[in-house]
Design an enzyme around this catalytic site. Structure first.
Site, PDB file in Angstrom:
ATOM      1  N   ASP A 108     -46.664-105.767  16.211  1.00 15.59           N
ATOM      2  CA  ASP A 108     -46.136-104.742  17.243  1.00 15.59           C
ATOM      3  C   ASP A 108     -45.665-105.154  18.337  1.00 15.59           C
ATOM      4  O   ASP A 108     -45.481-104.502  19.288  1.00 15.59           O
ATOM      5  CB  ASP A 108     -47.681-103.801  17.292  1.00 15.59           C
ATOM      6  CG  ASP A 108     -48.573-104.688  18.098  1.00 15.59           C
ATOM      7  OD1 ASP A 108     -48.295-105.994  18.203  1.00 15.59           O
ATOM      8  OD2 ASP A 108     -49.751-104.205  18.568  1.00 15.59           O
TER       9      ASP A 108
ATOM     10  N   LYS B  64     -58.363-109.322  27.371  1.00 20.35           N
ATOM     11  CA  LYS B  64     -58.449-108.108  28.209  1.00 20.35           C
ATOM     12  C   LYS B  64     -59.591-107.884  29.271  1.00 20.35           C
ATOM     13  O   LYS B  64     -60.912-107.478  29.002  1.00 20.35           O
ATOM     14  CB  LYS B  64     -59.068-106.582  27.134  1.00 20.35           C
ATOM     15  CG  LYS B  64     -58.066-106.938  26.017  1.00 20.35           C
ATOM     16  CD  LYS B  64     -57.617-105.487  25.411  1.00 20.35           C
ATOM     17  CE  LYS B  64     -56.437-105.648  24.338  1.00 20.35           C
ATOM     18  NZ  LYS B  64     -56.481-106.388  23.375  1.00 20.35           N
TER      19      LYS B  64
ATOM     20  N   ASP C 164     -44.582-104.653  24.120  1.00 19.64           N
ATOM     21  CA  ASP C 164     -45.603-104.103  23.234  1.00 19.64           C
ATOM     22  C   ASP C 164     -45.421-102.841  22.749  1.00 19.64           C
ATOM     23  O   ASP C 164     -45.324-101.963  23.694  1.00 19.64           O
ATOM     24  CB  ASP C 164     -46.889-104.200  24.046  1.00 19.64           C
ATOM     25  CG  ASP C 164     -48.003-104.060  23.359  1.00 19.64           C
ATOM     26  OD1 ASP C 164     -47.887-103.243  22.418  1.00 19.64           O
ATOM     27  OD2 ASP C 164     -49.277-104.535  23.188  1.00 19.64           O
TER      28      ASP C 164
END
Ligand code: GDD
Ligand code: MG
Length: 360
Positions: free
Chosen positions: A111, A162, A223
């Site tokens: 992606d 993250k 992204d």
């Protein structure tokens, strides 16, 4: 260097429930399914064999790309019964690789739109003798990504996926989703269970003293995880800001695919693409948008930074900004949609139903 694995599975397809019934890798960016750009870039960098690791709707890929011959590639498809995570997916396809244990294997998140110099990443890998080499990029807000601090020589010091707390934000360098693995490292990932390459494999390798090498650059990188980013990416491909050998035409302000009809009085700009069989009427103005095949833009409509799905219709004088119109949906005349609005597939919005600006 001949082989690559492309990760196109998982649950995180935020575009999927809205405009398009096919998963995001097959949504058209600059006129062709997005995945085509990644495949064509890999081919241009000398990759010959690609394994597509997927866990959902795999049947949409194979009928389109087949054995890959049209792109000069040999493509294989592997579908997980249950999503195995990024690391589990790699382990699951490792047996399809032809490379020897010491040889480099490329891995790409499916992606990402990027201008990465793939050959330079492989060179970095070979020259440093790393176990894994990672493409890194710098972003303003790294919280949604994997943080990858490196030392002065580019050696990876930590991998923080993250980060949750401000103390964890130790760098603006993030994992850009392209790696070179020494093939034998892929074989050490546990089989038969979900594994996150970001949360388990990379931290584990570092803890065991493995050599992870980062390559930071300032190449184009995006992204495509949100519809807005997807629209931006498509426009950047058309404009030539994001380099891809798969753009079906000359790069510039607009790309009109064969069999599309654009009236003489319509204005297209900002990297707009108009797909096959689509129709843009007189007086319509389209900026930085993707008009998918068979869609209709009626007279005087103004469409900015938006995606109009396959065979969808945007009515006369309607104004759409930062909007996604699902496949087959109809936005009647004199509507105003903006700020991330998503119109579900096949929905009909009657004329004059929605507006944001004042009534006067
Ligand atoms: N086959 C398979 N199976 N593929 C998967 C699975 C799975 O279970 N889970 C995820 N993928 C694929 C996705 O389709 C995507 O192409 C890629 O692996 C990364 O997964 P995402 O779910 O998109 O992760 P992310 O965007 O939150 O984070 C990743 O990408 C960032 C860069 O965009 C991480 O790699 C981050 O570290 C990185 O910074
Ligand atoms: Mg992602």
């Amino acid at each position: 260097m001949t082989e690559a694995i492309l990760l196109v599975g998982g649950r995180g397809t935020r575009l999927r429930p809205l405009t398009v019934r096919t998963p995001k890798p097959m949504v058209r960016a600059a006129g062709v399914p997005f995945l085509t750009h990644q495949l064509a870039r890999a081919k241009a960098a000398g990759v010959e064999h690609i394994v597509l690791a997927t866990s959902y709707l795999a049947e949409v890929f194979e009928p389109y790309f087949g054995d890959g011959a049209a792109l000069g590639l040999h493509i294989e498809y592997v579908t997980e019964e249950e999503p195995l995570g990024t690391g589990g997916a790699l382990r699951n396809v490792a047996s399809r690789l032809h490379s020897g244990p010491e040889e480099p294997v490329l891995v790409f998140n499916g992606d990402i739109l990027t201008g990465l110099d793939i050959r330079a990443l492989v060179r970095t890998h070979t020259e440093t003798g790393a176990d894994v080499s990672l493409h890194l990029t710098r972003v303003n807000d790294p919280r949604a990504y994997g943080l990858v601090p490196t030392d002065g020589t580019g050696r990876v010091l930590a991998f923080l996926e993250k980060p949750q707390t401000p103390e964890e934000i130790v760098t603006d360098q993030i994992n850009a989703g392209a790696y070179v693995f020494r093939r034998s490292v892929l074989d050490t990932i546990p089989a038969g269970r979900p594994v996150s390459v970001e949360r388990e494999t990379f931290p584990g390798l570092l803890a065991n003293g493995a050599h992870l090498q980062g390559m930071v650059d300032s190449a184009y990188w995006l992204d495509l995880g949100t519809p807005a980013a997807f629209v931006r990416g498509s426009a950047d491909l058309v404009l030539g800001r994001a380099p891809s050998p798969a753009v079906p035409g000359r790069c510039g302000d607009r790309l009109v695919l064969p069999t599309a009809t654009v009236a003489a009085g319509a204005e297209l700009s900002g990297g707009t693409v108009v797909g096959e069989g689509a129709f843009v009427a007189d007086g319509a103005r389209i900026v930085g948008s993707a008009i998918l095949p068979g869609a209709v833009i009626e007279p005087g409509a103004v469409v900015t930074d938006s995606l109009v799905g396959t065979r969808a219709r945007v009515g006369t004088r309607s104004v759409l900004t930062d909007t996604v119109v699902g496949d087959g949906a109809v936005v009647g005349a004199d509507n105003e949609l903006r700020s991330g609005a998503r119109v579900w597939c096949d929905v009909r919005i009657p004329a004059g139903s929605v507006r944001f600006s004042s009534d006067t």
